[in-house]
Design an enzyme around this catalytic site. Structure first.
Site, PDB file in Angstrom:
ATOM      1  N   SER A   1      -1.962   1.271   2.079  1.00 21.27           N
ATOM      2  CA  SER A   1      -2.847   1.028   0.938  1.00 21.27           C
ATOM      3  C   SER A   1      -2.920  -0.467   0.675  1.00 21.27           C
ATOM      4  O   SER A   1      -2.322  -1.280   1.385  1.00 21.27           O
ATOM      5  CB  SER A   1      -2.315   1.758  -0.303  1.00 21.27           C
ATOM      6  OG  SER A   1      -1.083   1.179  -0.725  1.00 21.27           O
ATOM      7  N   LYS A   2      -3.657  -0.822  -0.373  1.00 17.11           N
ATOM      8  CA  LYS A   2      -3.863  -2.237  -0.677  1.00 17.11           C
ATOM      9  C   LYS A   2      -2.557  -2.970  -0.988  1.00 17.11           C
ATOM     10  O   LYS A   2      -2.466  -4.173  -0.802  1.00 17.11           O
ATOM     11  CB  LYS A   2      -4.832  -2.374  -1.859  1.00 17.11           C
ATOM     12  CG  LYS A   2      -6.252  -1.958  -1.522  1.00 17.11           C
ATOM     13  CD  LYS A   2      -7.177  -2.125  -2.715  1.00 17.11           C
ATOM     14  CE  LYS A   2      -8.595  -1.704  -2.365  1.00 17.11           C
ATOM     15  NZ  LYS A   2      -9.510  -1.834  -3.519  1.00 17.11           N
ATOM     16  N   ARG A   3      -1.561  -2.239  -1.455  1.00 19.31           N
ATOM     17  CA  ARG A   3      -0.300  -2.905  -1.799  1.00 19.31           C
ATOM     18  C   ARG A   3       0.401  -3.439  -0.546  1.00 19.31           C
ATOM     19  O   ARG A   3       1.304  -4.266  -0.635  1.00 19.31           O
ATOM     20  CB  ARG A   3       0.627  -1.953  -2.556  1.00 19.31           C
ATOM     21  CG  ARG A   3       1.205  -0.825  -1.713  1.00 19.31           C
ATOM     22  CD  ARG A   3       2.158   0.033  -2.520  1.00 19.31           C
ATOM     23  NE  ARG A   3       2.713   1.118  -1.726  1.00 19.31           N
ATOM     24  CZ  ARG A   3       2.107   2.272  -1.516  1.00 19.31           C
ATOM     25  NH1 ARG A   3       0.919   2.479  -2.046  1.00 19.31           N
ATOM     26  NH2 ARG A   3       2.667   3.216  -0.784  1.00 19.31           N
TER      27      ARG A   3
END
Length: 490
Positions: free
Chosen positions: A245-247
């Site tokens: 994910s973006k994290r």
């Protein structure tokens, strides 16, 4: 029911992203596997834009998907299909199934269905629609959804090209919705209708779709279409072993282009996330096509490793012609060259030579652009004066270094004469190094003590992959002279 009746004819695969966001890196890997398999078998690779979610789909995301695919070289063989232009087709196919007695109109509200599921859960059963409208003849004039009549007994079995045989009992499959109450088709219906229309032979996608496959096999059978072969790829996980994910950093394909990754390096990296060919790590696109097979795809999830991607990118950069790298720099990073005259220098012969000079040690094309800007700027530049220099705290060393620099300028000016550069005057890397070593001995300083401030004024910083002696021969003599004079001013 088995899926042994598979299609014949040339291999046809497809990539079907939804334009509800930018092209995700996981989607790129799916597209790559579809493209590689089609190319390996001299088949066709198609692109389908699944934009039936009219509220969330945006044209800018479609534009990004198309641009990213073209940048990656994942070219498609027919005009893209846009599902938003085929809504009437899906509705007509659902009505066709009703006429055949294979689907039905259901007037139960969402609240009614939720109560059914809650009751079944309380009874320890699987929460499903209770099929109360299955045998009713509901008129089309009342609000309704259209559901598929899934067989009440038997099973669905298919041989996944990666995971092997998978069997699901029909009792575990709900009478799933084909057309929603607002007339919009569901994913399972639109996907199968388009796969039948496009004569798909192989469905290659992420393993999050495994639960959809038994439902879709029923639809293929109801539409009298040979059931395609399926390959479900494992997910890509972040370093923390959770879904990417973006994290975890950049997950959109266009971000990697902006960061200076080569398309073939990104494809190489993604291919290795779930596929292997012996111990080989670095692949050309041609090699990936030649070696690709599902027999060497792993079943377990792959972990995204940014450091490995960076290493692979550096390896691919070293294999690329400097002309191509310079072209990428000028196309993607032209706005970096704001100092007057720097862009013109980069476009010229010296720009190409500088690219070749820094190419062996960088890991991204963006690094090449960043290094080229000060190197291509004519005359003196403003160095980073925050760095520590050895002679800042040693007056004797400072005085000796200044004298050595002054002597070097005098000697180099004689060597340069009227030539535009030291190289054009016949001096090489070794000549410059030998001269500076000789001057260091005369003035009692170490070569490193002299080279440190020289590098600072030549490149603007001390950390640079370009060799100092190479730069001094390659850059215009007027620039070398102006920058070495700054050493004394420090």
């Amino acid at each position: 029911m088995s899926s042994s009746l598979n299609p014949v004819g040339p291999v046809r695969t497809r990539f079907a992203p939804s334009p509800t966001g930018f092209l995700h890196i996981g989607g790129v890997r799916t597209a790559l596997f579809c493209w590689l398999y089609a190319r390996k078998h001299q088949g066709q690779f198609l692109l389908r834009i699944e934009d039936t979610d009219l509220e969330r789909s945006e044209e800018r995301f479609t534009t990004d998907i198309l641009a990213s695919m073209k940048w990656l070289g994942l070219t498609w063989d027919e005009e893209p299909i846009y599902q938003s232009k085929r809504l009437e087709v899906y509705r007509a196919k659902a009505e066709e199934l009703i006429e055949k007695g294979l689907a039905y109109r259901c007037t139960c509200s969402e609240a009614d269905v939720e109560k059914m599921r809650e009751r079944l859960m309380a009874e320890g059963k699987k929460p499903m629609y209770d099929r109360s409208c299955r045998d009713k003849k509901q008129p089309a004039s009342v609000p309704h959804v259209i559901r598929l009549k899934v067989p009440l007994d038997g099973y669905v079995e298919f041989n996944d090209l990666i995971r092997g045989p998978i069997r699901v009992e029909n009792a575990e499959i709900d009478d799933f919705v084909l057309i929603r109450s607002n007339g919009a088709p569901t994913y399972n219906l639109s996907v199968v209708v388009d796969d039948v229309h496009s004569r798909m032979t192989h469905i290659i996608r992420g393993d999050d779709h495994i639960n959809n496959t038994p439902k879709q096999i029923h639809l293929y059978r109801y539409f009298d279409y040979p059931i395609p072969l399926f390959a479900h790829m494992p997910m890509i996980l972040g370093p923390d072993k959770k879904k990417l994910s973006k994290r975890h950093g950049a997950v959109s394909a266009n971000v990697y282009r902006a960061d200076g990754y080569l398309p073939e390096a990104l494809l190489n990296f993604l291919a290795r996330l779930g596929w292997s060919h012996g111990d080989q790590e670095i692949f050309s696109v041609k090699e990936m096509i030649e070696y690709f097979s599902f027999e060497h795809c792993q079943k377990s999830s792959a972990v995204f490793n940014t450091e490995k991607l960076l290493w692979l990118n550096g390896a691919h950069i070293r294999q690329v012609a400097p002309e191509r790298l310079r072209g990428i720099v000028l196309e993607d990073y032209a706005d970096f060259f704001t100092p007057a005259g720097s862009l013109e220098q980069a476009k010229g012969e010296i720009g190409l030579k500088l690219v070749a000079l820094v190419q062996p040690k960088v890991k991204t094309v963006k690094e090449i652009a960043e290094q080229l800007v000060p190197l291509c700027t004519p005359g003196a530049i403003e160095p980073d004066l925050s760095v520590e220099l050895k002679w800042k705290k040693d007056p004797n060393l400072k005085k000796a270094t200044q004298a050595a620099v002054a002597h070097a300028l005098e000697e180099l000016a004689k060597k340069a004469g009227a030539a535009s550069s030291l190289a054009n005057a016949g001096m090489t890397h070794s000549d410059v190094e030998a001269l500076l070593r000789q001057l260091c001995e005369q003035h009692g300083v170490k070569l490193g003590d002299l080279a440190q401030p020289m590098r600072l004024t030549m490149t603007g910083k001390l950390t640079s992959s370009a060799g100092l002696f190479d730069l001094m021969t390659l850059l215009p003599w007027s620039t070398v002279q102006a920058r070495l004079r700054r050493v004394a001013e420090l």
